[in-house]
Design a protein around this motif. Sequence first.
Motif, mmCIF file in Angstrom:
data_model
loop_
_atom_site.group_PDB
_atom_site.id
_atom_site.type_symbol
_atom_site.label_atom_id
_atom_site.label_comp_id
_atom_site.label_asym_id
_atom_site.label_seq_id
_atom_site.Cartn_x
_atom_site.Cartn_y
_atom_site.Cartn_z
ATOM 1 N N PRO A 179 -12.971 3.612 -79.364
ATOM 2 C CA PRO A 179 -13.473 4.695 -78.512
ATOM 3 C C PRO A 179 -12.483 5.047 -77.400
ATOM 4 O O PRO A 179 -11.758 4.173 -76.903
ATOM 5 C CB PRO A 179 -14.762 4.111 -77.915
ATOM 6 N N ALA A 180 -12.456 6.302 -76.995
ATOM 7 C CA ALA A 180 -11.516 6.767 -75.964
ATOM 8 C C ALA A 180 -11.659 5.964 -74.675
ATOM 9 O O ALA A 180 -10.658 5.618 -74.044
ATOM 10 C CB ALA A 180 -11.728 8.252 -75.693
ATOM 11 N N GLU A 181 -12.888 5.646 -74.297
ATOM 12 C CA GLU A 181 -13.088 4.909 -73.046
ATOM 13 C C GLU A 181 -12.607 3.460 -73.108
ATOM 14 O O GLU A 181 -12.467 2.799 -72.089
ATOM 15 C CB GLU A 181 -14.561 4.953 -72.611
ATOM 16 N N SER A 182 -12.320 2.964 -74.302
ATOM 17 C CA SER A 182 -11.814 1.599 -74.468
ATOM 18 C C SER A 182 -10.290 1.518 -74.427
ATOM 19 O O SER A 182 -9.740 0.431 -74.266
ATOM 20 C CB SER A 182 -12.299 1.012 -75.795
ATOM 21 N N VAL A 183 -9.604 2.646 -74.573
ATOM 22 C CA VAL A 183 -8.141 2.651 -74.616
ATOM 23 C C VAL A 183 -7.576 2.211 -73.272
ATOM 24 O O VAL A 183 -7.976 2.709 -72.218
ATOM 25 C CB VAL A 183 -7.604 4.041 -75.003
ATOM 26 N N VAL A 184 -6.648 1.265 -73.322
ATOM 27 C CA VAL A 184 -5.965 0.772 -72.126
ATOM 28 C C VAL A 184 -4.531 1.304 -72.085
ATOM 29 O O VAL A 184 -4.056 1.758 -71.053
ATOM 30 C CB VAL A 184 -5.967 -0.780 -72.079
#
Length: 180
Positions: free
Chosen positions: A112-117
């Motif tokens: 998910p986009a919000e998980s990308v670091v």
Amino acid sequence: MSRLGLSLLFLAIFLLLVGLMLWGYRNRGRRQSAVLPAFPQVPAGLLERVRSRETEELLPPSTGVYASTVTDKSWQDRVAVGDVGYRADATAHLLTEGVLFDRTGASPVWIPAESVVDARTEAGIAGKIMGGDGLLVIRWAIGDSQFDTGFRADEKTDYETWVPAVRALKTNTPEVPHGE
């Protein structure tokens, strides 16, 4: 000892070693499943929309090989839960919602986009050593756990556009390089 006897002895030792490796990998998966969080599932209907090209992608899909997913402890600490650690031919899709690795013969991997670091290129990851900048590696997180997922694109020039575009996902302002 006869040639047949030596051949059978070699075969027995080989099968024993293969069995021990499989047993160790399964035990690793059991240990990790007790510690690692559940991996995100592809949102309902997204895979079908991507395959039928009904979803707008931020970049053209990139074909290649999904190498593996590892924990942030080491580039060799392969995740053995489910089939996430298995290498497979794949197509990478960059969407506003996240990154989808549609793998052939294995379940898709969804980030998910919000998980990308972060995103970067690396020489290798467990299951694939290329040297130089041969792999696209995406660092992502679930709670307190961080993972690196490696992908070897058929076209290495894809990395020039994929790295900044994946990095932009974490701010939810995708930057598609000019000319795309």
